[in-house]
Design an enzyme around this catalytic site. Structure first.
Site, PDB file in Angstrom:
ATOM      1  CD  GLU A   1      -1.982  -5.628  -6.114  1.00 30.11           C
ATOM      2  OE1 GLU A   1      -2.155  -4.403  -6.033  1.00 30.11           O
ATOM      3  OE2 GLU A   1      -2.780  -6.457  -5.639  1.00 30.11           O
TER       4      GLU A   1
ATOM      5  CG  ASP B   1      -1.705  -1.268   1.366  1.00 27.90           C
ATOM      6  OD1 ASP B   1      -2.695  -1.419   0.647  1.00 27.90           O
ATOM      7  OD2 ASP B   1      -1.296  -2.139   2.162  1.00 27.90           O
TER       8      ASP B   1
ATOM      9  CB  SER C   1       7.979  -6.308  -5.663  1.00 32.58           C
ATOM     10  OG  SER C   1       7.109  -7.280  -5.209  1.00 32.58           O
TER      11      SER C   1
ATOM     12  CD  GLN D   1       9.189   2.395  -3.257  1.00 27.89           C
ATOM     13  OE1 GLN D   1       9.239   3.619  -3.310  1.00 27.89           O
ATOM     14  NE2 GLN D   1       8.044   1.748  -3.218  1.00 27.89           N
TER      15      GLN D   1
ATOM     16  NE  ARG E   1       5.778  -9.533   0.196  1.00 30.95           N
ATOM     17  CZ  ARG E   1       6.071  -9.559   1.489  1.00 30.95           C
ATOM     18  NH1 ARG E   1       6.590 -10.647   2.026  1.00 30.95           N
ATOM     19  NH2 ARG E   1       5.818  -8.506   2.249  1.00 30.95           N
TER      20      ARG E   1
HETATM   21  O1  TRH Z   1       4.603  -6.153   0.665  1.00 34.86           O
HETATM   22  P1  TRH Z   1       3.688  -6.742  -0.304  1.00 34.86           P
HETATM   23  O2  TRH Z   1       3.335  -8.136  -0.063  1.00 34.86           O
HETATM   24  O3  TRH Z   1       2.380  -5.868  -0.376  1.00 34.86           O
HETATM   25  C1  TRH Z   1       1.076  -6.446  -0.459  1.00 34.86           C
HETATM   26  C2  TRH Z   1       0.539  -6.390  -1.847  1.00 34.86           C
HETATM   27  O4  TRH Z   1       0.651  -5.133  -2.447  1.00 34.86           O
HETATM   28  C3  TRH Z   1      -0.893  -6.827  -1.822  1.00 34.86           C
HETATM   29  O5  TRH Z   1      -1.449  -6.760  -3.076  1.00 34.86           O
HETATM   30  C4  TRH Z   1      -1.661  -5.970  -0.872  1.00 34.86           C
HETATM   31  O6  TRH Z   1      -2.980  -6.300  -0.878  1.00 34.86           O
HETATM   32  C5  TRH Z   1      -1.066  -6.144   0.485  1.00 34.86           C
HETATM   33  O7  TRH Z   1       0.295  -5.736   0.445  1.00 34.86           O
HETATM   34  C6  TRH Z   1      -1.792  -5.369   1.531  1.00 34.86           C
HETATM   35  O8  TRH Z   1       4.302  -6.670  -1.792  1.00 34.86           O
HETATM   36  P2  TRH Z   1       4.516  -5.458  -2.801  1.00 34.86           P
HETATM   37  O9  TRH Z   1       3.220  -4.982  -3.352  1.00 34.86           O
HETATM   38  O10 TRH Z   1       5.494  -5.896  -3.769  1.00 34.86           O
HETATM   39  O11 TRH Z   1       5.160  -4.287  -1.939  1.00 34.86           O
HETATM   40  C7  TRH Z   1       6.443  -4.343  -1.424  1.00 34.86           C
HETATM   41  C8  TRH Z   1       7.048  -2.954  -1.403  1.00 34.86           C
HETATM   42  O12 TRH Z   1       8.184  -2.940  -0.558  1.00 34.86           O
HETATM   43  C9  TRH Z   1       7.512  -2.478  -2.767  1.00 34.86           C
HETATM   44  O13 TRH Z   1       7.265  -1.087  -2.908  1.00 34.86           O
HETATM   45  C10 TRH Z   1       9.012  -2.719  -2.739  1.00 34.86           C
HETATM   46  C11 TRH Z   1       9.295  -2.438  -1.292  1.00 34.86           C
HETATM   47  N1  TRH Z   1      10.520  -3.049  -0.742  1.00 34.86           N
HETATM   48  C12 TRH Z   1      11.574  -2.210  -0.378  1.00 34.86           C
HETATM   49  O14 TRH Z   1      11.471  -0.980  -0.553  1.00 34.86           O
HETATM   50  N2  TRH Z   1      12.695  -2.767   0.163  1.00 34.86           N
HETATM   51  C13 TRH Z   1      12.841  -4.104   0.356  1.00 34.86           C
HETATM   52  O15 TRH Z   1      13.894  -4.550   0.842  1.00 34.86           O
HETATM   53  C14 TRH Z   1      11.762  -4.952  -0.039  1.00 34.86           C
HETATM   54  C15 TRH Z   1      11.886  -6.441   0.149  1.00 34.86           C
HETATM   55  C16 TRH Z   1      10.624  -4.390  -0.580  1.00 34.86           C
END
Ligand code: TRH
Length: 376
Positions: A271, A18, A273, A253, A269
């Site tokens: 959306e 989010d 990423s 990020q 995983r």
């Molecule tokens: O963390 P998520 O599993 O988020 C999920 C999904 O968006 C899902 O659809 C939603 O319903 C739920 O949350 C509530 O995966 P996502 O979407 O890839 O988000 C991860 C974020 O974290 C992305 O912006 C990348 C960031 N990130 C970093 O900045 N540094 C890191 O080391 C890692 C591993 C991720």
């Protein structure tokens, strides 16, 4: 017509998706060509701080990367002290802005619900539809998506150019891996052509099977495991042999995106990423966010139906997401053979190219808001 300015509301349900999406969008909207004012309301600053380390979780208000960040707490602002809403109120993922704030909205305030990403066909039919609200305002649905009939995907201006420059700079990757503090053995293996796998998945992914299959491939592999992606069984499994498992810390990020650009295979995983792995133009394995009644599998199939990957990759991604994952190891062996892997990589480059022809989400959003402003 008033210039566009945005109140963006983000409630962190769980994980990082989010805030990950909201932060990218906010940062893009304040930059040219939009140069809009953005006030980002976030209810979980510690989580935000993990991916944007410049954020101070103790502050009720702060300016960061030109975005005004407000800690969104039910008790922090009384109804009478809400600021005047910006011209556009964007609620991320139907998170419902506070009632007191909604009362401050004017009849000409544009209210938009930014929805979750899905590749399903119905999205195009719902994108841009209005939903009349009790206070007389209309709330508009804005759906990200994979076609030009949707709101598109987040993609900053110049992203592809920056990625290409980074991917063709031989030193950039090594600087990053050094900064991460990888062990010398892992750096050595990577310098000698080991496969670099980034692993960011939910805990229920068949990671032990993944490691076994990588081991059986018979060639060196370095797995960079993001926090929460592996358990102690995996650590034990990877203690000997050709697979080096390197747990890495949660990174900012921007650094996360670089890791995707520099890896040969990205296991991602959720959306946000996923989209960033698509823009890395490298083979990816998607671990989809699980939903009740296996609704996520329909979403996965809709996405796979658009993916130009070779057939064995489709089978692999389905097996990665579908317990008991029996066929996963076999599919992985197949997908990692030089011929199929090279085909997969070419398809990833082609899909990146095709998707980047569409309008990006921030541009589509600004165009949508401008149009709605004109027609009211
Ligand atoms: O963390 P998520 O599993 O988020 C999920 C999904 O968006 C899902 O659809 C939603 O319903 C739920 O949350 C509530 O995966 P996502 O979407 O890839 O988000 C991860 C974020 O974290 C992305 O912006 C990348 C960031 N990130 C970093 O900045 N540094 C890191 O080391 C890692 C591993 C991720």
């Amino acid at each position: 017509m008033l210039p566009l300015s945005f109140d963006l509301f983000c409630r962190v349900i769980d994980n990082y998706g989010d805030i990950g999406v909201c932060w990218r969008l906010a940062k893009q909207l304040v930059q040219p060509p939009f140069s809009a004012q953005v006030r980002l309301w976030v209810d979980d600053l510690p989580r935000f701080c993990a991916l944007a380390p410049g954020i101070d979780p103790a502050l009720a208000q702060q300016q960061h990367a030109q975005v005004q960040v407000v800690r969104w707490e039910a008790s922090s602002v009384t109804n009478s002290s809400y600021p005047e809403p910006h011209t556009v109120v964007l609620e991320a993922f139907a998170c419902a802005p506070p009632a007191g704030f909604v009362r401050c909205m004017r009849p000409d305030t544009l209210w938009i619900n930014l929805e979750y990403l899905s590749a399903q066909d119905w999205v195009a039919g719902c994108h841009g539809l209005p939903s009349p609200q009790a206070n007389g305002l209309k709330k508009w649905f804005f759906f990200p998506g994979f076609t030009s009939h949707t709101g598109g995907l987040l993609r900053e201006i110049g992203l592809h150019q920056r990625r290409n420059t980074w991917q063709t700079d031989p030193q950039a990757r090594w600087r990053l891996l050094h900064q991460l503090g990888l062990p010398e053995t892992a750096l050595h293996a990577l310098q000698h052509g080991a496969l670099q796998v980034l692993l960011f998945c939910y805990p229920h992914a068949p990671t032990a099977t993944l490691l076994h299959a990588l081991q059986a491939r018979g060639k060196p592999v370095v797995v960079l495991a993001c926090p929460g992606s592996i358990d102690t069984t995996c650590q034990f499994l990877a203690r000997k042999g050709l697979v080096q498992l390197c747990p890495i810390p949660f990174v900012a990020q921007e650094t996360f995106d670089l890791l995707l650009w520099g890896s040969d295979l990205n296991c991602v995983r959720g959306e946000d990423s996923l989209v960033r792995a698509l823009w890395a133009a490298r083979p990816l394995l998607w671990h989809i966010y699980p939903q009740a009644d296996a609704a996520h599998l329909d979403k996965l199939d809709a996405w796979l139906a658009r993916a130009p990957y070779p057939a064995p990759v489709h089978a692999l991604i389905r097996a990665w997401n579908t317990p008991p994952h029996t066929a996963f190891a076999q599919h992985l062996q197949h997908c990692l053979t030089p011929a199929t892997f090279s085909h997969w990589r070419t398809a990833a480059q082609q899909w990146d190219d095709t998707l980047s022809q569409h309008q990006d989400l921030a541009s589509a959003l600004v165009a949508f808001c401008t149009e709605k402003q004109k027609t009211r």
